[in-house]
Design a protein around this motif. Structure first.
Motif, PDB file in Angstrom:
ATOM      1  N   UNK A  34     -80.975  30.090  17.119  1.00 17.95           N
ATOM      2  CA  UNK A  34     -82.332  29.551  17.309  1.00 17.95           C
ATOM      3  C   UNK A  34     -82.733  29.388  18.775  1.00 17.95           C
ATOM      4  N   UNK A  35     -81.897  29.830  19.681  1.00 20.41           N
ATOM      5  CA  UNK A  35     -82.237  29.718  21.102  1.00 20.41           C
ATOM      6  C   UNK A  35     -83.418  30.626  21.430  1.00 20.41           C
ATOM      7  N   UNK A  36     -84.144  30.253  22.472  1.00 22.76           N
ATOM      8  CA  UNK A  36     -85.216  31.116  22.961  1.00 22.76           C
ATOM      9  C   UNK A  36     -84.601  32.410  23.453  1.00 22.76           C
ATOM     10  N   UNK A  37     -85.189  33.513  23.061  1.00 23.06           N
ATOM     11  CA  UNK A  37     -84.638  34.810  23.436  1.00 23.06           C
ATOM     12  C   UNK A  37     -84.598  35.049  24.950  1.00 23.06           C
ATOM     13  N   UNK A  38     -85.570  34.548  25.740  1.00 19.47           N
ATOM     14  CA  UNK A  38     -85.471  34.769  27.191  1.00 19.47           C
ATOM     15  C   UNK A  38     -84.265  34.074  27.817  1.00 19.47           C
ATOM     16  N   UNK A  39     -83.755  33.028  27.182  1.00 16.23           N
ATOM     17  CA  UNK A  39     -82.588  32.333  27.727  1.00 16.23           C
ATOM     18  C   UNK A  39     -81.309  33.129  27.541  1.00 16.23           C
ATOM     19  N   UNK A  40     -81.313  34.029  26.551  1.00 17.10           N
ATOM     20  CA  UNK A  40     -80.108  34.801  26.261  1.00 17.10           C
ATOM     21  C   UNK A  40     -80.035  35.973  27.224  1.00 17.10           C
ATOM     22  N   UNK A  41     -78.920  36.116  27.891  1.00 15.45           N
ATOM     23  CA  UNK A  41     -78.762  37.159  28.913  1.00 15.45           C
ATOM     24  C   UNK A  41     -78.301  38.451  28.279  1.00 15.45           C
ATOM     25  N   UNK A  43     -90.416  55.221  24.766  1.00 11.40           N
ATOM     26  CA  UNK A  43     -90.613  53.815  25.138  1.00 11.40           C
ATOM     27  C   UNK A  43     -90.269  52.906  23.971  1.00 11.40           C
ATOM     28  N   UNK A  44     -90.681  53.291  22.769  1.00 12.38           N
ATOM     29  CA  UNK A  44     -90.373  52.486  21.583  1.00 12.38           C
ATOM     30  C   UNK A  44     -88.884  52.503  21.281  1.00 12.38           C
ATOM     31  N   UNK A  45     -88.251  53.636  21.482  1.00 15.70           N
ATOM     32  CA  UNK A  45     -86.813  53.743  21.229  1.00 15.70           C
ATOM     33  C   UNK A  45     -86.042  52.862  22.214  1.00 15.70           C
ATOM     34  N   UNK A  46     -86.424  52.878  23.475  1.00 15.44           N
ATOM     35  CA  UNK A  46     -85.761  52.045  24.485  1.00 15.44           C
ATOM     36  C   UNK A  46     -85.941  50.574  24.148  1.00 15.44           C
ATOM     37  N   UNK A  47     -87.143  50.185  23.732  1.00 23.35           N
ATOM     38  CA  UNK A  47     -87.406  48.790  23.376  1.00 23.35           C
ATOM     39  C   UNK A  47     -86.546  48.363  22.179  1.00 23.35           C
ATOM     40  N   UNK A  48     -86.431  49.227  21.183  1.00 24.65           N
ATOM     41  CA  UNK A  48     -85.617  48.909  20.009  1.00 24.65           C
ATOM     42  C   UNK A  48     -84.138  48.807  20.372  1.00 24.65           C
ATOM     43  N   UNK A  49     -83.671  49.679  21.249  1.00 26.75           N
ATOM     44  CA  UNK A  49     -82.271  49.631  21.665  1.00 26.75           C
ATOM     45  C   UNK A  49     -81.978  48.327  22.416  1.00 26.75           C
ATOM     46  N   UNK A  50     -82.902  47.888  23.261  1.00 30.07           N
ATOM     47  CA  UNK A  50     -82.705  46.636  23.990  1.00 30.07           C
ATOM     48  C   UNK A  50     -82.718  45.435  23.053  1.00 30.07           C
ATOM     49  N   UNK A  51     -83.544  45.485  21.998  1.00 27.08           N
ATOM     50  CA  UNK A  51     -83.598  44.358  21.070  1.00 27.08           C
ATOM     51  C   UNK A  51     -82.325  44.247  20.233  1.00 27.08           C
ATOM     52  N   UNK A  52     -81.644  45.371  20.028  1.00 28.00           N
ATOM     53  CA  UNK A  52     -80.409  45.359  19.236  1.00 28.00           C
ATOM     54  C   UNK A  52     -79.164  45.248  20.093  1.00 28.00           C
ATOM     55  N   UNK A  53     -79.341  45.160  21.395  1.00 25.79           N
ATOM     56  CA  UNK A  53     -78.226  45.052  22.311  1.00 25.79           C
ATOM     57  C   UNK A  53     -77.522  43.708  22.130  1.00 25.79           C
ATOM     58  N   UNK A  54     -76.224  43.720  22.236  1.00 26.85           N
ATOM     59  CA  UNK A  54     -75.443  42.495  22.107  1.00 26.85           C
ATOM     60  C   UNK A  54     -75.743  41.615  23.318  1.00 26.85           C
ATOM     61  N   UNK A  55     -76.078  40.364  23.045  1.00 26.88           N
ATOM     62  CA  UNK A  55     -76.443  39.434  24.097  1.00 26.88           C
ATOM     63  C   UNK A  55     -75.269  38.503  24.402  1.00 26.88           C
ATOM     64  N   UNK A  56     -75.240  37.993  25.606  1.00 24.99           N
ATOM     65  CA  UNK A  56     -74.179  37.076  26.013  1.00 24.99           C
ATOM     66  C   UNK A  56     -74.781  35.687  26.176  1.00 24.99           C
ATOM     67  N   UNK A  57     -74.180  34.725  25.505  1.00 24.82           N
ATOM     68  CA  UNK A  57     -74.612  33.339  25.616  1.00 24.82           C
ATOM     69  C   UNK A  57     -73.471  32.550  26.231  1.00 24.82           C
TER      70      UNK A  57
END
Length: 152
Positions: free
Chosen positions: A145-152, A25-39
């Protein structure tokens, strides 16, 4: 043959190191946090609009703290004077248009404009005294500085 199979099974189990088991669970969470986001560009414009409205609603004393935190450049003055502070041709044209609108006593609503290169966004709003406030946002700083929930 039984002894060979048993010996092989014991060897295989002893070769496994169960002490370094990872929490999946921790590994999956860390992978999602380091995933490239699209703005999307519209997300950036919406964020600048939100921040610009918040800054416009605040008093001048609070303007400094907000602009330092988001690294916003602030220019206040008559469009003719502000025109000299811009080198971008598009921004100079916008200052000319604002000057004309003020001379015609037209109502100027807040607006967002991009510079020619597209790397900066400017939030314009007029004051009661006929001056224009220009908030300059660097696009890369806005994205950081955008809110992280706004980043897809």
């Amino acid at each position: 043959m039984k002894y060979v199979t048993l010996l092989f099974a014991l060897f295989a189990v002893s070769a496994c190191d169960f002490t370094k088991r990872l929490d999946t669970a921790a590994v999956v969470k860390e992978m999602k946090s380091k995933q490239v986001k699209r703005v999307l560009p519209q997300d950036v414009v919406n964020q600048v609009d939100t921040w610009g409205q918040e800054i416009q609603a605040k008093k001048t004393s609070k303007l400094d703290s907000a602009t330092k935190a988001l690294q916003i450049s602030v220019r206040v003055g008559a469009p003719v004077i502000l025109k000299a502070s811009f080198k971008d041709a598009k921004m100079i044209q916008i200052m000319d248009a604002l000057d004309y609108s003020l001379s015609q006593k037209q109502v100027i609503p807040p607006s967002i404009q991009k510079n020619t290169a597209g790397d900066s966004l400017y939030y314009f709003y007029p004051s009661e005294t006929g001056k224009i406030t220009v908030l300059g946002f660097a696009k890369n700083i806005v994205i950081q500085n955008m809110d992280r929930p706004l980043i897809k």
